[in-house]
Design a protein around this motif. Structure first.
Motif, short mmCIF file in Angstrom:
data_model
loop_
_atom_site.label_atom_id
_atom_site.label_comp_id
_atom_site.label_asym_id
_atom_site.label_seq_id
_atom_site.Cartn_x
_atom_site.Cartn_y
_atom_site.Cartn_z
N HIS A 61 4.60 3.50 -0.39
CA HIS A 61 3.91 2.23 -0.08
C HIS A 61 4.56 1.10 -0.87
O HIS A 61 4.18 0.81 -2.00
N HIS A 63 6.51 -3.01 -0.32
CA HIS A 63 6.72 -4.16 0.56
C HIS A 63 7.88 -4.98 0.01
O HIS A 63 7.68 -5.90 -0.79
N LYS A 152 0.68 1.45 10.08
CA LYS A 152 -0.43 0.91 9.31
C LYS A 152 -1.22 -0.06 10.19
O LYS A 152 -0.64 -0.93 10.85
N HIS A 241 -4.00 2.48 -0.53
CA HIS A 241 -4.46 1.75 -1.74
C HIS A 241 -5.97 1.82 -1.99
O HIS A 241 -6.62 0.80 -2.15
N ASP A 317 2.07 0.26 -3.77
CA ASP A 317 1.80 -0.99 -3.04
C ASP A 317 2.59 -2.13 -3.68
O ASP A 317 2.09 -3.26 -3.79
ZN ZN Z 1 0.52 -2.68 0.89
#
Ligand code: ZN
Ligand code: URP
Ligand code: ZN
Length: 460
Positions: A61, A63, A152, A241, A317
Protein backbone atom coordinates in the motif's frame (compact mmCIF):
# COMPACT_ATOMS: atom_id res chain seq x y z
CA UNK A 1 26.44 -13.31 -10.80
CA UNK A 2 26.83 -15.93 -8.05
CA UNK A 3 26.48 -14.76 -4.45
CA UNK A 4 26.77 -16.64 -1.19
CA UNK A 5 25.13 -15.33 1.97
CA UNK A 6 27.13 -17.14 4.64
CA UNK A 7 26.09 -18.31 8.07
CA UNK A 8 23.04 -16.12 8.56
CA UNK A 9 20.06 -16.91 10.73
CA UNK A 10 17.36 -17.42 8.11
CA UNK A 11 13.86 -16.46 9.23
CA UNK A 12 10.74 -17.12 7.19
CA UNK A 13 7.11 -17.04 8.29
CA UNK A 14 7.50 -20.63 9.50
CA UNK A 15 11.19 -21.43 10.07
CA UNK A 16 14.24 -20.07 11.88
CA UNK A 17 17.59 -21.77 11.27
CA UNK A 18 21.24 -21.14 10.53
CA UNK A 19 22.33 -21.83 6.96
CA UNK A 20 24.00 -20.42 3.87
CA UNK A 21 22.05 -19.21 0.83
CA UNK A 22 23.46 -19.61 -2.65
CA UNK A 23 22.11 -17.22 -5.25
CA UNK A 24 22.69 -17.64 -8.96
CA UNK A 25 21.40 -14.81 -11.09
CA UNK A 26 18.13 -13.58 -9.69
CA UNK A 27 17.03 -16.62 -7.70
CA UNK A 28 17.98 -18.71 -4.71
CA UNK A 29 19.44 -22.00 -5.96
CA UNK A 30 20.55 -23.74 -2.78
CA UNK A 31 20.11 -23.44 0.98
CA UNK A 32 22.25 -25.50 3.34
CA UNK A 33 25.31 -25.73 5.56
CA UNK A 34 28.85 -25.01 4.35
CA UNK A 35 27.85 -24.26 0.78
CA UNK A 36 31.22 -22.62 0.11
CA UNK A 37 32.66 -26.11 -0.35
CA UNK A 38 30.33 -26.93 -3.23
CA UNK A 39 29.35 -23.52 -4.60
CA UNK A 40 32.16 -23.25 -7.15
CA UNK A 41 33.42 -19.82 -8.24
CA UNK A 42 31.65 -16.99 -6.44
CA UNK A 43 31.33 -13.34 -7.44
CA UNK A 44 30.43 -12.18 -3.94
CA UNK A 45 30.28 -13.53 -0.40
CA UNK A 46 28.27 -11.78 2.29
CA UNK A 47 29.04 -12.72 5.86
CA UNK A 48 25.75 -12.79 7.77
CA UNK A 49 27.08 -14.21 11.05
CA UNK A 50 24.96 -12.99 14.00
CA UNK A 51 22.48 -11.39 11.62
CA UNK A 52 19.03 -12.37 10.47
CA UNK A 53 18.37 -13.11 6.81
CA UNK A 54 14.73 -12.38 6.04
CA UNK A 55 12.68 -12.15 2.85
CA UNK A 56 12.57 -8.68 1.34
CA UNK A 57 9.69 -6.67 2.74
CA UNK A 58 6.53 -6.26 0.69
CA UNK A 59 4.61 -3.05 1.20
CA UNK A 60 1.28 -3.53 -0.57
CA UNK A 61 0.00 0.00 0.00
CA UNK A 62 1.99 2.97 -1.34
CA UNK A 63 1.12 6.10 -3.28
CA UNK A 64 4.08 7.35 -5.29
CA UNK A 65 3.47 10.41 -7.43
CA UNK A 66 -0.24 10.45 -6.58
CA UNK A 67 -2.20 13.57 -7.56
CA UNK A 68 -4.32 14.16 -4.46
CA UNK A 69 -5.74 17.05 -2.46
CA UNK A 70 -4.73 19.69 -5.00
CA UNK A 71 -1.10 18.58 -5.14
CA UNK A 72 0.90 15.36 -5.64
CA UNK A 73 2.54 13.04 -3.13
CA UNK A 74 6.13 14.19 -2.82
CA UNK A 75 7.87 10.87 -3.50
CA UNK A 76 7.89 9.60 -7.03
CA UNK A 77 8.80 6.04 -7.99
CA UNK A 78 12.51 6.89 -7.95
CA UNK A 79 12.78 8.48 -4.50
CA UNK A 80 10.07 6.35 -2.92
CA UNK A 81 11.43 2.99 -4.03
CA UNK A 82 14.98 3.99 -3.10
CA UNK A 83 13.73 4.82 0.39
CA UNK A 84 11.86 1.50 0.45
CA UNK A 85 15.11 -0.30 -0.41
CA UNK A 86 16.99 1.41 2.44
CA UNK A 87 14.27 0.16 4.77
CA UNK A 88 14.43 -3.44 3.55
CA UNK A 89 11.34 -3.35 1.36
CA UNK A 90 12.03 -4.91 -2.02
CA UNK A 91 8.49 -4.96 -3.42
CA UNK A 92 5.76 -2.35 -3.38
CA UNK A 93 2.23 -2.51 -4.69
CA UNK A 94 1.18 1.00 -5.61
CA UNK A 95 -2.24 2.34 -6.57
CA UNK A 96 -2.97 3.40 -10.13
CA UNK A 97 -6.05 5.62 -10.43
CA UNK A 98 -8.82 5.44 -12.99
CA UNK A 99 -10.43 8.87 -13.34
CA UNK A 100 -13.94 9.42 -14.66
CA UNK A 101 -14.27 8.64 -18.34
CA UNK A 102 -11.01 6.67 -18.51
CA UNK A 103 -10.78 2.99 -19.33
CA UNK A 104 -8.89 0.89 -16.80
CA UNK A 105 -6.14 0.31 -19.36
CA UNK A 106 -5.72 4.02 -20.07
CA UNK A 107 -5.32 4.53 -16.34
CA UNK A 108 -2.83 1.68 -16.04
CA UNK A 109 -0.70 3.12 -18.85
CA UNK A 110 -0.35 6.38 -16.92
CA UNK A 111 1.04 4.51 -13.92
CA UNK A 112 3.31 2.33 -16.06
CA UNK A 113 4.81 5.56 -17.38
CA UNK A 114 5.28 6.95 -13.86
CA UNK A 115 7.22 3.85 -12.73
CA UNK A 116 9.12 3.02 -15.92
CA UNK A 117 12.81 3.82 -15.66
CA UNK A 118 12.41 5.04 -12.09
CA UNK A 119 11.57 2.18 -9.75
CA UNK A 120 14.54 0.71 -7.91
CA UNK A 121 12.61 -2.25 -6.49
CA UNK A 122 9.96 -4.47 -8.02
CA UNK A 123 6.44 -3.13 -8.12
CA UNK A 124 2.89 -4.14 -8.87
CA UNK A 125 -0.27 -2.11 -9.17
CA UNK A 126 -3.72 -2.18 -7.69
CA UNK A 127 -6.27 -0.15 -9.64
CA UNK A 128 -8.41 2.50 -7.92
CA UNK A 129 -11.71 2.30 -9.76
CA UNK A 130 -13.94 5.39 -9.80
CA UNK A 131 -16.08 4.91 -12.91
CA UNK A 132 -17.58 1.49 -13.55
CA UNK A 133 -20.69 1.47 -15.74
CA UNK A 134 -21.86 -2.04 -16.67
CA UNK A 135 -20.12 -1.99 -20.05
CA UNK A 136 -16.79 -1.52 -18.27
CA UNK A 137 -17.17 -4.52 -15.94
CA UNK A 138 -15.30 -6.88 -18.33
CA UNK A 139 -12.29 -4.55 -18.03
CA UNK A 140 -11.79 -5.83 -14.48
CA UNK A 141 -11.08 -9.31 -15.83
CA UNK A 142 -8.89 -7.76 -18.53
CA UNK A 143 -6.73 -6.18 -15.85
CA UNK A 144 -6.58 -9.35 -13.76
CA UNK A 145 -5.27 -11.15 -16.87
CA UNK A 146 -2.52 -8.50 -17.11
CA UNK A 147 -1.42 -9.12 -13.52
CA UNK A 148 -3.32 -6.30 -11.87
CA UNK A 149 -5.47 -8.55 -9.75
CA UNK A 150 -6.71 -6.19 -7.04
CA UNK A 151 -8.81 -3.04 -7.07
CA UNK A 152 -9.39 -0.33 -4.53
CA UNK A 153 -12.85 1.14 -4.05
CA UNK A 154 -13.68 4.08 -1.82
CA UNK A 155 -16.60 4.58 0.53
CA UNK A 156 -15.15 8.03 1.31
CA UNK A 157 -14.21 11.25 -0.51
CA UNK A 158 -17.56 12.02 -2.20
CA UNK A 159 -17.08 13.74 -5.54
CA UNK A 160 -13.52 12.43 -5.85
CA UNK A 161 -13.20 8.69 -5.30
CA UNK A 162 -16.45 7.53 -3.64
CA UNK A 163 -18.47 4.92 -5.53
CA UNK A 164 -22.03 3.82 -4.78
CA UNK A 165 -23.11 0.50 -3.28
CA UNK A 166 -24.34 -0.92 -6.59
CA UNK A 167 -20.91 -0.31 -8.11
CA UNK A 168 -19.22 -1.93 -5.12
CA UNK A 169 -21.50 -4.96 -5.36
CA UNK A 170 -20.97 -5.37 -9.10
CA UNK A 171 -17.21 -4.88 -8.86
CA UNK A 172 -16.97 -7.43 -6.06
CA UNK A 173 -19.06 -9.92 -8.01
CA UNK A 174 -17.03 -9.52 -11.22
CA UNK A 175 -13.62 -9.41 -9.57
CA UNK A 176 -14.52 -12.32 -7.28
CA UNK A 177 -15.59 -14.50 -10.23
CA UNK A 178 -12.20 -13.95 -11.88
CA UNK A 179 -10.02 -14.44 -8.81
CA UNK A 180 -9.56 -10.71 -8.17
CA UNK A 181 -9.69 -8.95 -4.83
CA UNK A 182 -11.44 -5.73 -3.82
CA UNK A 183 -9.51 -3.57 -1.38
CA UNK A 184 -11.86 -1.25 0.46
CA UNK A 185 -11.31 2.19 1.89
CA UNK A 186 -14.04 1.68 4.45
CA UNK A 187 -15.52 4.78 6.07
CA UNK A 188 -18.95 6.36 6.00
CA UNK A 189 -17.84 9.20 3.74
CA UNK A 190 -21.31 10.71 3.45
CA UNK A 191 -21.73 11.21 7.20
CA UNK A 192 -18.13 12.39 7.47
CA UNK A 193 -18.82 14.98 4.79
CA UNK A 194 -21.67 16.41 6.89
CA UNK A 195 -19.46 16.47 10.00
CA UNK A 196 -16.69 18.25 8.10
CA UNK A 197 -19.05 20.91 6.69
CA UNK A 198 -20.55 21.44 10.15
CA UNK A 199 -17.14 21.85 11.79
CA UNK A 200 -16.01 24.37 9.19
CA UNK A 201 -19.28 26.34 9.49
CA UNK A 202 -18.60 26.58 13.24
CA UNK A 203 -15.11 27.95 12.60
CA UNK A 204 -13.31 24.75 13.63
CA UNK A 205 -10.50 24.80 11.10
CA UNK A 206 -7.45 23.40 12.95
CA UNK A 207 -5.83 20.08 11.92
CA UNK A 208 -7.30 18.21 14.91
CA UNK A 209 -10.78 18.57 13.42
CA UNK A 210 -9.72 16.21 10.66
CA UNK A 211 -9.70 13.50 13.34
CA UNK A 212 -12.72 14.76 15.24
CA UNK A 213 -14.89 14.66 12.11
CA UNK A 214 -13.88 11.06 11.28
CA UNK A 215 -15.02 9.05 14.32
CA UNK A 216 -14.11 5.40 14.76
CA UNK A 217 -17.78 4.48 14.30
CA UNK A 218 -17.65 5.90 10.76
CA UNK A 219 -14.81 3.52 9.96
CA UNK A 220 -16.40 0.55 11.73
CA UNK A 221 -19.70 1.11 9.95
CA UNK A 222 -17.87 1.21 6.60
CA UNK A 223 -16.03 -2.01 7.41
CA UNK A 224 -19.29 -3.69 8.40
CA UNK A 225 -20.96 -2.58 5.17
CA UNK A 226 -18.01 -3.59 2.99
CA UNK A 227 -17.97 -7.08 4.47
CA UNK A 228 -21.74 -7.44 4.16
CA UNK A 229 -21.66 -6.44 0.48
CA UNK A 230 -18.75 -8.82 -0.13
CA UNK A 231 -20.71 -11.64 1.50
CA UNK A 232 -23.69 -10.91 -0.78
CA UNK A 233 -21.34 -10.82 -3.78
CA UNK A 234 -19.73 -14.09 -2.66
CA UNK A 235 -16.31 -12.48 -2.88
CA UNK A 236 -13.39 -11.86 -0.55
CA UNK A 237 -12.65 -8.34 0.66
CA UNK A 238 -9.47 -6.70 1.98
CA UNK A 239 -9.87 -3.70 4.27
CA UNK A 240 -7.05 -1.20 3.82
CA UNK A 241 -5.46 0.98 6.50
CA UNK A 242 -7.60 -0.26 9.40
CA UNK A 243 -6.96 2.12 12.29
CA UNK A 244 -9.06 1.29 15.34
CA UNK A 245 -10.58 -1.34 17.62
CA UNK A 246 -14.15 -0.52 16.56
CA UNK A 247 -13.29 -1.45 12.97
CA UNK A 248 -11.18 -4.43 14.01
CA UNK A 249 -14.15 -5.93 15.89
CA UNK A 250 -16.11 -5.96 12.62
CA UNK A 251 -13.33 -7.90 10.88
CA UNK A 252 -13.04 -10.27 13.84
CA UNK A 253 -16.78 -10.98 13.81
CA UNK A 254 -16.71 -11.72 10.08
CA UNK A 255 -13.68 -13.99 10.32
CA UNK A 256 -15.24 -15.83 13.26
CA UNK A 257 -18.10 -16.63 10.88
CA UNK A 258 -15.57 -17.97 8.37
CA UNK A 259 -15.95 -15.13 5.87
CA UNK A 260 -12.96 -14.34 3.63
CA UNK A 261 -12.38 -10.88 5.14
CA UNK A 262 -8.77 -9.64 5.31
CA UNK A 263 -7.34 -6.45 6.70
CA UNK A 264 -4.13 -4.51 7.02
CA UNK A 265 -3.04 -1.90 9.51
CA UNK A 266 -0.11 0.51 9.27
CA UNK A 267 2.72 1.62 11.60
CA UNK A 268 1.13 5.04 12.15
CA UNK A 269 -1.85 3.41 13.89
CA UNK A 270 0.45 1.29 16.05
CA UNK A 271 2.91 4.01 17.09
CA UNK A 272 1.22 7.43 16.76
CA UNK A 273 -2.02 8.66 18.30
CA UNK A 274 -4.58 11.46 18.45
CA UNK A 275 -2.41 13.58 20.76
CA UNK A 276 -0.18 14.43 17.78
CA UNK A 277 -3.01 16.61 16.46
CA UNK A 278 -2.93 18.66 19.66
CA UNK A 279 0.64 19.79 19.02
CA UNK A 280 1.36 23.52 18.90
CA UNK A 281 0.47 25.63 15.90
CA UNK A 282 -0.04 23.83 12.64
CA UNK A 283 2.22 20.85 13.55
CA UNK A 284 -0.78 18.50 13.66
CA UNK A 285 -1.08 18.85 9.87
CA UNK A 286 1.89 16.49 9.53
CA UNK A 287 -0.36 13.71 10.81
CA UNK A 288 -3.45 14.45 8.75
CA UNK A 289 -4.14 11.17 7.06
CA UNK A 290 -7.20 9.03 6.54
CA UNK A 291 -8.29 7.29 8.67
CA UNK A 292 -6.88 9.68 11.26
CA UNK A 293 -4.67 8.76 14.20
CA UNK A 294 -6.80 7.38 17.01
CA UNK A 295 -6.83 7.40 20.79
CA UNK A 296 -3.81 5.49 22.11
CA UNK A 297 -6.03 2.80 23.64
CA UNK A 298 -6.57 1.38 20.14
CA UNK A 299 -2.92 0.47 19.67
CA UNK A 300 -2.73 -2.56 21.93
CA UNK A 301 -5.96 -3.88 20.39
CA UNK A 302 -4.41 -3.62 16.93
CA UNK A 303 -1.34 -5.53 18.14
CA UNK A 304 -3.73 -8.18 19.50
CA UNK A 305 -5.40 -8.33 16.10
CA UNK A 306 -2.01 -8.80 14.45
CA UNK A 307 -1.06 -11.52 16.91
CA UNK A 308 -4.34 -13.37 16.45
CA UNK A 309 -4.39 -13.05 12.63
CA UNK A 310 -7.54 -10.93 12.44
CA UNK A 311 -5.12 -8.47 10.83
CA UNK A 312 -2.87 -10.19 8.31
CA UNK A 313 -0.68 -7.46 6.83
CA UNK A 314 1.22 -4.34 7.85
CA UNK A 315 1.50 -1.86 4.97
CA UNK A 316 2.41 1.82 5.21
CA UNK A 317 -0.09 3.76 3.07
CA UNK A 318 3.02 5.80 2.23
CA UNK A 319 1.61 9.04 0.81
CA UNK A 320 3.95 11.86 1.86
CA UNK A 321 3.34 15.57 1.47
CA UNK A 322 5.86 18.22 2.50
CA UNK A 323 4.87 20.35 5.49
CA UNK A 324 5.88 23.49 3.66
CA UNK A 325 3.64 24.40 0.74
CA UNK A 326 1.77 21.09 0.64
CA UNK A 327 0.35 20.50 4.15
CA UNK A 328 0.19 24.30 4.36
CA UNK A 329 -2.55 24.29 1.71
CA UNK A 330 -4.88 23.65 4.64
CA UNK A 331 -3.57 26.26 7.08
CA UNK A 332 -7.01 27.86 7.38
CA UNK A 333 -9.13 24.81 6.61
CA UNK A 334 -8.25 21.28 7.79
CA UNK A 335 -10.25 19.77 4.92
CA UNK A 336 -7.72 21.23 2.47
CA UNK A 337 -4.70 19.58 4.12
CA UNK A 338 -3.57 16.84 1.71
CA UNK A 339 -4.27 13.50 3.39
CA UNK A 340 -1.33 11.18 3.90
CA UNK A 341 2.03 10.69 5.53
CA UNK A 342 5.42 9.08 4.99
CA UNK A 343 6.30 5.57 6.16
CA UNK A 344 7.84 3.33 3.50
CA UNK A 345 11.39 3.62 4.82
CA UNK A 346 10.93 2.64 8.45
CA UNK A 347 8.18 0.01 8.39
CA UNK A 348 10.45 -3.02 8.90
CA UNK A 349 12.49 -1.56 11.77
CA UNK A 350 9.43 -0.08 13.48
CA UNK A 351 7.56 -3.38 13.40
CA UNK A 352 10.61 -5.32 14.51
CA UNK A 353 10.92 -2.97 17.49
CA UNK A 354 7.24 -2.74 18.40
CA UNK A 355 6.57 -6.38 17.63
CA UNK A 356 9.58 -8.60 18.28
CA UNK A 357 11.68 -6.49 20.67
CA UNK A 358 8.62 -5.56 22.72
CA UNK A 359 7.66 -9.27 22.72
CA UNK A 360 4.24 -8.83 21.12
CA UNK A 361 4.92 -11.17 18.18
CA UNK A 362 7.47 -13.79 17.19
CA UNK A 363 10.16 -13.08 14.64
CA UNK A 364 8.34 -15.47 12.24
CA UNK A 365 5.14 -13.49 12.60
CA UNK A 366 7.15 -10.31 11.92
CA UNK A 367 8.22 -11.81 8.58
CA UNK A 368 4.70 -12.97 7.83
CA UNK A 369 3.17 -9.55 8.54
CA UNK A 370 5.77 -7.55 6.62
CA UNK A 371 6.26 -9.86 3.65
CA UNK A 372 4.78 -13.36 3.36
CA UNK A 373 1.10 -12.63 3.95
CA UNK A 374 1.03 -9.82 1.39
CA UNK A 375 2.74 -12.11 -1.14
CA UNK A 376 0.08 -14.75 -0.58
CA UNK A 377 -2.93 -12.44 -0.55
CA UNK A 378 -1.81 -10.44 -3.59
CA UNK A 379 -0.67 -13.29 -5.86
CA UNK A 380 3.11 -13.03 -5.55
CA UNK A 381 3.90 -16.16 -3.53
CA UNK A 382 6.22 -18.11 -3.71
CA UNK A 383 8.20 -15.91 -6.07
CA UNK A 384 8.20 -13.24 -3.34
CA UNK A 385 7.62 -13.34 0.40
CA UNK A 386 9.90 -16.19 1.42
CA UNK A 387 13.43 -17.53 1.25
CA UNK A 388 13.26 -20.78 -0.68
CA UNK A 389 14.95 -22.48 -3.61
CA UNK A 390 13.72 -20.94 -6.88
CA UNK A 391 12.19 -17.90 -5.16
CA UNK A 392 13.50 -14.47 -6.15
CA UNK A 393 16.62 -13.65 -4.17
CA UNK A 394 15.05 -10.65 -2.44
CA UNK A 395 16.85 -10.91 0.87
CA UNK A 396 17.45 -8.53 3.73
CA UNK A 397 20.34 -8.97 6.10
CA UNK A 398 19.09 -7.48 9.32
CA UNK A 399 20.94 -6.60 12.52
CA UNK A 400 18.56 -7.55 15.33
CA UNK A 401 20.65 -6.06 18.14
CA UNK A 402 21.67 -2.73 16.66
CA UNK A 403 19.79 0.46 17.61
CA UNK A 404 18.94 3.49 15.51
CA UNK A 405 17.20 6.78 16.15
CA UNK A 406 14.93 7.95 13.37
CA UNK A 407 16.07 11.40 12.36
CA UNK A 408 13.93 14.50 11.96
CA UNK A 409 15.19 15.12 8.45
CA UNK A 410 14.61 11.95 6.47
CA UNK A 411 17.68 10.84 4.56
CA UNK A 412 15.95 9.13 1.69
CA UNK A 413 12.29 9.99 1.29
CA UNK A 414 11.52 13.32 -0.38
CA UNK A 415 9.67 15.06 2.39
CA UNK A 416 10.64 17.73 4.91
CA UNK A 417 9.72 15.93 8.14
CA UNK A 418 9.62 12.47 9.65
CA UNK A 419 6.46 11.17 11.29
CA UNK A 420 8.67 9.07 13.62
CA UNK A 421 11.25 11.74 14.43
CA UNK A 422 13.44 10.91 17.43
CA UNK A 423 12.03 7.41 17.93
CA UNK A 424 14.61 4.83 19.02
CA UNK A 425 14.24 1.42 17.44
CA UNK A 426 16.19 -1.80 17.77
CA UNK A 427 16.71 -3.62 14.49
CA UNK A 428 18.58 -2.14 11.56
CA UNK A 429 18.64 -3.06 7.89
CA UNK A 430 22.20 -3.90 6.90
CA UNK A 431 22.30 -5.24 3.33
CA UNK A 432 19.48 -5.57 0.80
CA UNK A 433 19.36 -7.76 -2.28
CA UNK A 434 16.77 -7.46 -4.99
CA UNK A 435 16.62 -10.40 -7.38
CA UNK A 436 20.19 -11.31 -6.47
CA UNK A 437 21.69 -7.84 -6.88
CA UNK A 438 22.93 -5.94 -3.82
CA UNK A 439 21.00 -2.67 -3.80
CA UNK A 440 21.89 -1.38 -0.32
CA UNK A 441 25.20 -2.06 1.45
CA UNK A 442 27.02 -0.17 4.22
CA UNK A 443 24.38 2.54 4.15
CA UNK A 444 24.99 3.17 0.46
CA UNK A 445 22.48 2.74 -2.35
CA UNK A 446 23.99 0.41 -4.95
CA UNK A 447 20.87 -0.10 -7.04
CA UNK A 448 19.70 1.87 -10.01
CA UNK A 449 16.52 3.70 -10.93
CA UNK A 450 14.77 1.55 -13.50
CA UNK A 451 16.05 -1.80 -12.20
CA UNK A 452 12.71 -2.52 -10.53
CA UNK A 453 10.44 -4.72 -12.63
CA UNK A 454 6.67 -4.68 -13.00
CA UNK A 455 5.21 -7.75 -11.32
CA UNK A 456 2.33 -9.52 -13.03
CA UNK A 457 0.47 -10.86 -10.05
CA UNK A 458 -1.60 -14.00 -9.93
CA UNK A 459 -5.16 -14.38 -8.74
CA UNK A 460 -6.27 -14.81 -5.14
ZN1 ZN B 1 -3.72 4.73 0.65
O1 URP C 1 -4.54 9.70 3.99
C1 URP C 1 -4.38 8.81 3.16
N1 URP C 1 -4.60 7.58 3.53
N2 URP C 1 -3.98 9.11 1.91
C2 URP C 1 -3.86 8.23 0.84
C3 URP C 1 -5.17 7.88 0.19
C4 URP C 1 -5.85 6.74 0.86
O2 URP C 1 -7.02 6.85 1.19
O3 URP C 1 -5.24 5.69 1.03
ZN1 ZN D 1 -7.68 4.83 1.49
Amino acid sequence: MKTLIRNGHIVTAVDSYNADILIDGSTVVLIGKDLEKIAGALDKTINATDKLVIPGGIDPHTHMDLPFGGTSSSDDFETGTRAAAFGGTTTIIDFAVQYHGQSLNQALDVWFAKAEGKAAVDYGFHMIVTDLPDQRLPELKGLIDQGVSSFKLFMAYPGVFLVDHGTIFKAMTSAGESGGLICMHAENGIVIDVLVKRALAEGRTAPKYHALTRPTRAEAEGVHRAIAIAEMANSPVYIVHLSCYDALKEVQAARDLGLPAYAETCPQYLFLDYSYYERDGFEGAKYVMTPPLRDKSNQEQLWNGLRGNDLQVISTDHCPFCFKEQKELGRNDFSKIPNGGPGVEHRMSLIYEGGVVQKRISVNRFVELTSTAAAKIFGLFPRKGTIAVSSDADSVIFRPNRDQTISAQPDHIRVDYSAYEGRKVRGVVDTVLSRGAVIVEDGVFKGKAGDGQFLRRGTV
